[in-house]
Write a protein that holds these residues in place. Structure first.
Motif, PDB file in Angstrom:
ATOM      1  N   ASN A   1      -3.417  15.188  24.016  1.00  0.00           N
ATOM      2  CA  ASN A   1      -4.491  15.742  24.846  1.00  0.00           C
ATOM      3  C   ASN A   1      -4.389  17.264  24.829  1.00  0.00           C
ATOM      4  O   ASN A   1      -3.276  17.819  24.823  1.00  0.00           O
ATOM      5  CB  ASN A   1      -4.355  15.263  26.297  1.00  0.00           C
ATOM      6  CG  ASN A   1      -4.401  13.749  26.420  1.00  0.00           C
ATOM      7  OD1 ASN A   1      -3.361  13.111  26.482  1.00  0.00           O
ATOM      8  ND2 ASN A   1      -5.593  13.185  26.460  1.00  0.00           N
TER       9      ASN A   1
ATOM     10  N   ARG B   1      -8.638  16.541  26.999  1.00  0.00           N
ATOM     11  CA  ARG B   1      -9.423  15.864  25.975  1.00  0.00           C
ATOM     12  C   ARG B   1      -8.494  15.306  24.901  1.00  0.00           C
ATOM     13  O   ARG B   1      -7.521  15.947  24.522  1.00  0.00           O
ATOM     14  CB  ARG B   1     -10.419  16.825  25.334  1.00  0.00           C
ATOM     15  CG  ARG B   1     -11.562  17.219  26.277  1.00  0.00           C
ATOM     16  CD  ARG B   1     -12.451  18.266  25.648  1.00  0.00           C
ATOM     17  NE  ARG B   1     -11.695  19.466  25.286  1.00  0.00           N
ATOM     18  CZ  ARG B   1     -12.246  20.644  25.052  1.00  0.00           C
ATOM     19  NH1 ARG B   1     -13.582  20.788  25.110  1.00  0.00           N
ATOM     20  NH2 ARG B   1     -11.500  21.691  24.733  1.00  0.00           N
TER      21      ARG B   1
ATOM     22  N   LYS C   1     -12.915  13.463  24.204  1.00  0.00           N
ATOM     23  CA  LYS C   1     -13.287  13.083  25.576  1.00  0.00           C
ATOM     24  C   LYS C   1     -12.037  13.023  26.451  1.00  0.00           C
ATOM     25  O   LYS C   1     -10.929  12.762  25.984  1.00  0.00           O
ATOM     26  CB  LYS C   1     -13.983  11.719  25.584  1.00  0.00           C
ATOM     27  CG  LYS C   1     -15.307  11.696  24.834  1.00  0.00           C
ATOM     28  CD  LYS C   1     -15.930  10.317  24.867  1.00  0.00           C
ATOM     29  CE  LYS C   1     -17.247  10.272  24.097  1.00  0.00           C
ATOM     30  NZ  LYS C   1     -17.834   8.906  24.086  1.00  0.00           N
ATOM     31  N   THR C   2     -12.282  13.251  27.741  1.00  0.00           N
ATOM     32  CA  THR C   2     -11.206  13.087  28.716  1.00  0.00           C
ATOM     33  C   THR C   2     -11.254  11.661  29.266  1.00  0.00           C
ATOM     34  O   THR C   2     -12.221  10.923  29.034  1.00  0.00           O
ATOM     35  CB  THR C   2     -11.358  14.084  29.870  1.00  0.00           C
ATOM     36  OG1 THR C   2     -12.544  13.742  30.607  1.00  0.00           O
ATOM     37  CG2 THR C   2     -11.456  15.517  29.366  1.00  0.00           C
TER      38      THR C   2
ATOM     39  N   ASP D   1     -14.281  10.996  31.117  1.00  0.00           N
ATOM     40  CA  ASP D   1     -15.483  10.778  30.316  1.00  0.00           C
ATOM     41  C   ASP D   1     -15.587   9.336  29.811  1.00  0.00           C
ATOM     42  O   ASP D   1     -16.661   8.855  29.488  1.00  0.00           O
ATOM     43  CB  ASP D   1     -15.490  11.724  29.104  1.00  0.00           C
ATOM     44  CG  ASP D   1     -15.538  13.190  29.513  1.00  0.00           C
ATOM     45  OD1 ASP D   1     -16.100  13.459  30.596  1.00  0.00           O
ATOM     46  OD2 ASP D   1     -14.995  14.033  28.771  1.00  0.00           O
TER      47      ASP D   1
END
Length: 571
Positions: A34, A39, A61-62, A65
């Motif tokens: 990450n 993300r 994306k996190t 998300d």
């Protein structure tokens, strides 16, 4: 030339990059990275599969998300709060992840910070430790649970009780501790075998568990070992505990089906209440145990709340047990004899031998007090042998002194009958004293019904010696008519509780008539105990009773008194 070198270098870099991603993808561990705002910048196929998604759908994306409905991650306590801005490597001991499949996966994770120029990221590598966790959980379960029944064990009980009391002291709440012991379970193990005993224990625990689940779900049951169970009852006072104990006793009214056969067993239950009966675990356990043994001594199959008076009772019991161990060596026992009379002819046909104990410290100790202790400790075996030998020897002496020989009745406990050498000891006593075996009567109790076929075999073997068998205290125990017909009996003794005051109690009178009628159908003689009045004596004669004994005829007498009153008069 320079361009070819650059191209070759790029090709090698691409190959290395491809190789690196292959290594990452083929790695069975879960690998992902990450960036500093969370993300995903990298992940392998193992992790994507665990999450139930494609790599392409997660990169960039996190977690916020991504739709997280498919899994829940439980972070361990030592995980960094700001996990995407680590300054140094972090080792997370354990964490649990619920995969997209719904399966709980346990992992051990290492998170390493990666700093490139002005940006930072975190690389995570998680190793699946589910199998190890399951093994550890199994080891922990085994350490805290009974292998046979699956119930929490003594270790768990002590831990839970300690925690319960700590909480109760803060809340000023009442709590109950219940001790439960199965009555005569040892005899079942000894006669039917440990396999049947184990199955019976399992069935008992299942039935109690069902009661707790249905009506007392805050309570917990534990098996301490053998046939001992404990139950913790949070927030139960004395009244609540008594109500629960009554429900528990009801669970034992129906038999337990084990290996195709139905077995009946009963519990003795002792209860102590926090803080009334103690404010620490050891005291409460001891007092509940004391209450349970108090029940056992008073007929079993019941419950009892602890009282301070029980302490005095058990001190006396301890003293009786201590003195009993030397009573035979110190010649403290004596046999008394109570005549048995033919109610038709008013002639003495025999006598029952009754043990008496006079101890220098305790004084006169009644058989009701010391016989149960002797049975519990196993001392009934040598004491019973002494009674058998002494009674037979005495009868032989009297037969030599008087014209008409009498039968001698000797009480025998179930504990003696279960002894493998008992048959041989009876045979030896008869042969050593040269007595006609027909003048020996062994009185047994209805509790033999608990041992069914195995006991019938033993009784038949005794009967082959030529002795008589009589069932004592009939009507108060466990016998069923089906087994009564199978026992090789010669007579029944009606318990004195039915005979005493019989003429003033129509119900007892009807019971006595019924017992005599049953005995006649089975071709058995009937002896009535506890005959204290002339009215009872004559009534027994009218309804067909064969023999009687009791204070109306004579109280139990010493050897000399019996000889003077009944034998000298018979010359």
């Amino acid at each position: 030339m320079h361009l070819n070198i650059v191209n070759n270098m790029n090709k090698k870099l691409n190959e290395q990059k491809k190789f690196l991603f292959q290594v990452i993808d083929l790695n069975p561990n879960y690998i992902y990275a990450n960036d500093e705002i969370g993300r995903y910048t990298l992940m392998n196929k193992s992790y994507a599969k665990l999450m139930g998604m494609n790599i392409q759908d997660m990169i960039g994306k996190t977690d916020d998300d991504i739709d997280r409905d498919t899994f829940v991650e439980k972070q361990s306590d030592d995980k960094e709060t700001d996990q995407y801005k680590l300054q140094q490597k972090v080792f997370i001991r354990e964490e649990s992840i619920t995969a997209a499949s719904g399966e709980e996966i346990w992992v051990q994770t290492v998170k390493v910070p990666i700093n490139l120029n002005d940006s930072s990221a975190v690389l995570a590598v998680s190793t699946d430790i589910t199998e190890r966790k399951q093994y550890e959980d199994e080891i922990k379960f085994q350490a805290n649970h009974d292998a046979l029944t699956g119930l929490p064990n003594r270790r768990m009980f002590n831990e839970d009780l300690t925690n319960l009391l700590e909480k109760a002291k803060i809340e000023s709440s009442q709590n109950a501790i219940m001790f439960l012991d199965l009555d005569r379970f040892k005899y079942i193990n000894d006669t039917l075998g440990h396999d049947i005993g184990d199955l019976l224990l399992t069935e008992v625990s299942r039935r109690i568990e069902m009661l707790l689940k249905q009506r007392h779900n805050c309570a917990d049951i534990y098996r301490l070992g053998g046939d001992e169970f404990t139950i913790l009852l949070p927030y139960y006072n004395a009244e609540d505990s008594e109500a629960f104990a009554k429900e528990l006793l009801e669970q034992f009214k129906d038999g337990f089906l084990v290996d195709g056969c139905e077995y009946f067993i009963t519990p003795s239950i002792g209860i102590s209440i926090f803080p009334r009966d103690g404010d620490d675990a050891n005291t409460l356990i001891k007092n509940a145990d004391t209450a349970m043994y108090y029940v056992k001594e008073r007929g079993k199959n019941n419950y009892q709340l602890f009282t301070s008076e029980m302490q005095q009772h058990f001190y006396r019991k301890m003293m009786i047990e201590k003195q009993l161990r030397t009573a035979l060596d110190n010649e403290e026992f004596e046999l008394f004899y109570q005549p048995i009379m033919n109610v038709k002819t008013n002639e003495i046909i025999g006598m029952e031998s009754l043990i008496r104990w006079n101890n220098e410290i305790l004084g006169q100790v009644t058989p009701d007090e010391f016989i149960p202790i002797a049975e519990e400790t196993g001392m009934i075996i040598p004491i019973g042998q002494w009674v058998l030998d002494t009674a037979i020897e005495q009868n032989v002496r009297w037969q030599k002194e008087v014209y008409k020989p009498f039968k001698i009745s000797i009480n025998v406990s179930v504990r003696q009958l279960l002894e493998p050498t008992f048959l041989e000891s009876v045979k030896n006593s008869i042969e050593n004293n040269s007595i006609d075996a027909t003048y020996v009567v062994l009185e047994i109790t209805e509790s033999i019904a608990m041992y069914a076929e195995s006991m019938i075999e033993k009784l038949c073997a005794l009967k082959k010696l030529g002795i008589n068998l009589s069932m004592d205290d009939f009507g108060t125990g466990y016998s069923s008519l089906s087994y009564l017909n199978k026992y090789p009996l010669d007579s029944l003794k009606i318990d004195k509780s039915f005979v005493i005051g019989m003429n003033r109690d129509d119900e007892n009178k009807a019971l006595v008539k019924t017992i005599i009628a049953i005995a006649k159908q089975l071709d058995l003689k009937v002896i009535a105990e506890g005959v204290e009045g002339e009215d009872e004596y004559h009534f027994l004669s009218e309804i067909g009773c064969d023999y009687a004994q009791g204070y109306f005829i004579s109280r139990p007498l010493s050897v000399n008194d019996f000889k003077e009153k009944w034998l000298t008069a018979g010359d």
